[in-house]
Motif scaffolding. Structure first.
Motif, mmCIF file in Angstrom:
data_model
loop_
_atom_site.group_PDB
_atom_site.id
_atom_site.type_symbol
_atom_site.label_atom_id
_atom_site.label_comp_id
_atom_site.label_asym_id
_atom_site.label_seq_id
_atom_site.Cartn_x
_atom_site.Cartn_y
_atom_site.Cartn_z
ATOM 1 N N GLY A 58 0.792 -1.214 0.000
ATOM 2 C CA GLY A 58 0.000 0.000 0.000
ATOM 3 C C GLY A 58 0.831 1.274 0.000
ATOM 4 N N GLU A 59 2.125 1.165 0.215
ATOM 5 C CA GLU A 59 2.976 2.358 0.265
ATOM 6 C C GLU A 59 3.493 2.758 -1.108
ATOM 7 O OE1 GLU A 59 6.110 1.981 3.074
ATOM 8 O OE2 GLU A 59 4.790 1.647 4.794
ATOM 9 N N ASP A 60 3.627 1.796 -2.024
ATOM 10 C CA ASP A 60 4.171 2.092 -3.346
ATOM 11 C C ASP A 60 3.462 1.226 -4.381
ATOM 12 O OD1 ASP A 60 6.327 3.257 -5.162
ATOM 13 O OD2 ASP A 60 6.666 1.107 -5.395
ATOM 14 N N GLU A 61 2.857 1.859 -5.380
ATOM 15 C CA GLU A 61 2.056 1.138 -6.375
ATOM 16 C C GLU A 61 2.904 0.149 -7.173
ATOM 17 O OE1 GLU A 61 -0.906 2.131 -10.159
ATOM 18 O OE2 GLU A 61 -0.302 3.728 -8.756
ATOM 19 N N ALA A 62 4.121 0.554 -7.573
ATOM 20 C CA ALA A 62 4.988 -0.334 -8.351
ATOM 21 C C ALA A 62 5.394 -1.552 -7.529
ATOM 22 C CB ALA A 62 6.230 0.432 -8.810
ATOM 23 N N SER A 63 5.681 -1.325 -6.254
ATOM 24 C CA SER A 63 6.057 -2.445 -5.376
ATOM 25 C C SER A 63 4.897 -3.403 -5.187
ATOM 26 C CB SER A 63 6.518 -1.907 -4.017
ATOM 27 O OG SER A 63 7.673 -1.116 -4.164
#
Length: 451
Positions: A285-290
């Motif tokens: 939820g912190e980084d879309e790519a991750s």
């Protein structure tokens, strides 16, 4: 010592009796929470069917053993009175059954309570009718809400409850309740229809795509193909990296770990690449790519694992044109001096020598050849169609064999179930279980003979 089963002629005539749905054991009944339940501790799972009063039954019909131990006995008097039927604007003549008090030392209020007593006191059927009408009132709202499944289920419960009503005048009462039910169903359908969009609006629904929509469909198809190719190529690229790493690892015999025989070789294709990636990602939820990597990494790992066979086959074949690379496998060449480098490595390490596509093509060709061979044998009269089906080259069982196997399993299961039921110590429970099995087998026979 076990209590003997009483016959209906020995049970006090004002006692209501019934049987479990699908069962045969007769129980004395009592009212509990507005419902008829057995006088004994038995509680059938599928409810009870009310049969009437004991004096109305066949004299030789037996009561369950547990009920026999506690049911009231003794003579009764039968008189006739005019009573009104709940829900109907009419009266009928009804028998009123009361126990005989031989000593006249007790009043009617002091007598033992009678289960579901059919006297001028509150009729237990009233509670049943009230529940049925409450269910009928719920039908229109379910239909209006377009809950067809819920309405169908409730309608089935209502019909079962109506069919389970007993007593005098029951035919007229059932007819009235069914009419009320049908009226409620019609009202629900009308309410549902009133909420349905007009035909004018429904006609605006698109039935076919225009040229722009069709072009977009083709664009979507092309994109799926592109992504599939990219994923395929990506899996091969990762597999090539993993293989290069494994070729730099040696086994305990000093051979290149081409088949991932070592622990380290196995980890290269898993923990040392994929698990490390996951460990380095930020929280979900912190980084879309991750998050995208986390969602797709399992599929990528599987793609690389599937591609390894193709990558390995192509690498080994390349040894025929790469003398320097082939020196890594000098031990295999010495073990098979009569073979080409690739054949020597395939043989020494037991590696599959075909790519997945080549394997699939080979399997199709073999199957086609076997099918043609079988066709010619049938035409020549050397083989029947049944024999050909049983000897199918793909190794699958024929439909007849599958049916036979299923029938044998069903027979084995049924025999075990019968044996288990016969081993039940409680006679009443055994009788009910055997009766349920008898009904089941009768239903199966009916299904078999149905056209």
């Amino acid at each position: 010592m076990a209590t003997a089963k009483l016959k209906m002629s020995e049970v006090r005539g004002d006692v209501a009796v019934g049987v479990a749905q699908g069962g045969a054991t007769v129980h004395a009944l009592k009212l509990e929470g507005g419902k008829n339940v057995p006088l004994c501790p038995t509680r059938p799972k599928n409810g009870l069917r009310h049969m009437g009063l004991a004096h109305e039954q066949k004299p030789d019909l037996e009561l369950c053993m547990k009920c026999s131990a506690i049911v009231p006995t003794g003579p009764v008097t039968v008189t006739k009175e005019q009573v009104s039927i709940p829900g109907l604007d009419r009266t009928v003549i009804r028998k009123v059954v009361r126990p005989v008090n031989d000593t006249d030392t007790t009043t009617e209020e002091e007598e033992a309570p009678v289960m579901a007593e059919n006297t001028t006191t509150a009729d237990p059927r009233d509670a049943q009718v009230e529940e049925i009408r409450a269910s009928i009132e719920r039908l229109p709202s379910l239909l209006e809400a377009d809950n067809a499944e819920g309405a169908e289920e409730l309608n089935g419960e209502i019909e079962t409850a109506i069919a389970g009503l007993g007593g005098k005048g029951v035919a007229a009462l059932r007819k009235t309740l069914r009419a009320e039910r049908d009226k409620a169903l019609a009202a629900g359908e009308e309410a549902k229809a009133a909420k349905t969009p007009s035909a004018e609006i429904v006609n605006l629904e698109t039935k076919e795509l225009d040229d722009n929509g069709k072009a977009l469909i083709q664009k979507g198809i092309d994109k799926v193909k592109e992504l599939a190719v990219n994923k395929f190529q990506g899996g091969h690229a990762i597999a090539e990296i993993v293989l290069d790493i494994r070729l730099g690892i040696t086994t305990k015999n000093g051979y290149p770990d081409i088949s991932a025989d070592t622990d380290l070789g196995k980890k290269v294709g898993g923990a040392l690449i994929f698990d490390d990636i996951l460990a380095g990602l930020p929280e979900e939820g912190e980084d879309e790519a991750s998050d995208a990597i986390r969602a797709e990494i399992g599929s990528i790992k599987k793609s690389a694992r599937n591609a390894m066979q193709d990558v390995k086959v192509r690498y080994v074949r390349s040894l025929d044109n790469s003398p320097e690379e082939a020196k890594k496998f000098g031990y295999a060449l010495e073990a098979h001096p009569d073979k080409k480098p690739s054949e020597a490595v395939f043989t020494f390490h037991g590696i599959q020598s075909l790519t997945r596509a080549e394997q699939a093509k080979q399997a199709r060709e073999l199957k086609a050849a076997e099918k043609e061979k079988t066709r010619l044998a049938i035409e020549a009269g050397e083989l029947s169609e049944e024999e050909a089906e049983a000897l199918s080259s793909d190794g699958e069982k024929s439909e007849k064999e599958k049916r036979t196997e299923t029938s044998n399993k069903l027979k084995k299961t049924a025999l075990k179930l019968i044996s288990d039921v016969k081993g039940i110590e409680d006679e009443e429970e055994k009788d009910e279980a055997l009766e349920a099995l008898t009904v089941l087998f009768a239903d199966l026979r009916k299904a078999l003979t149905a056209k």
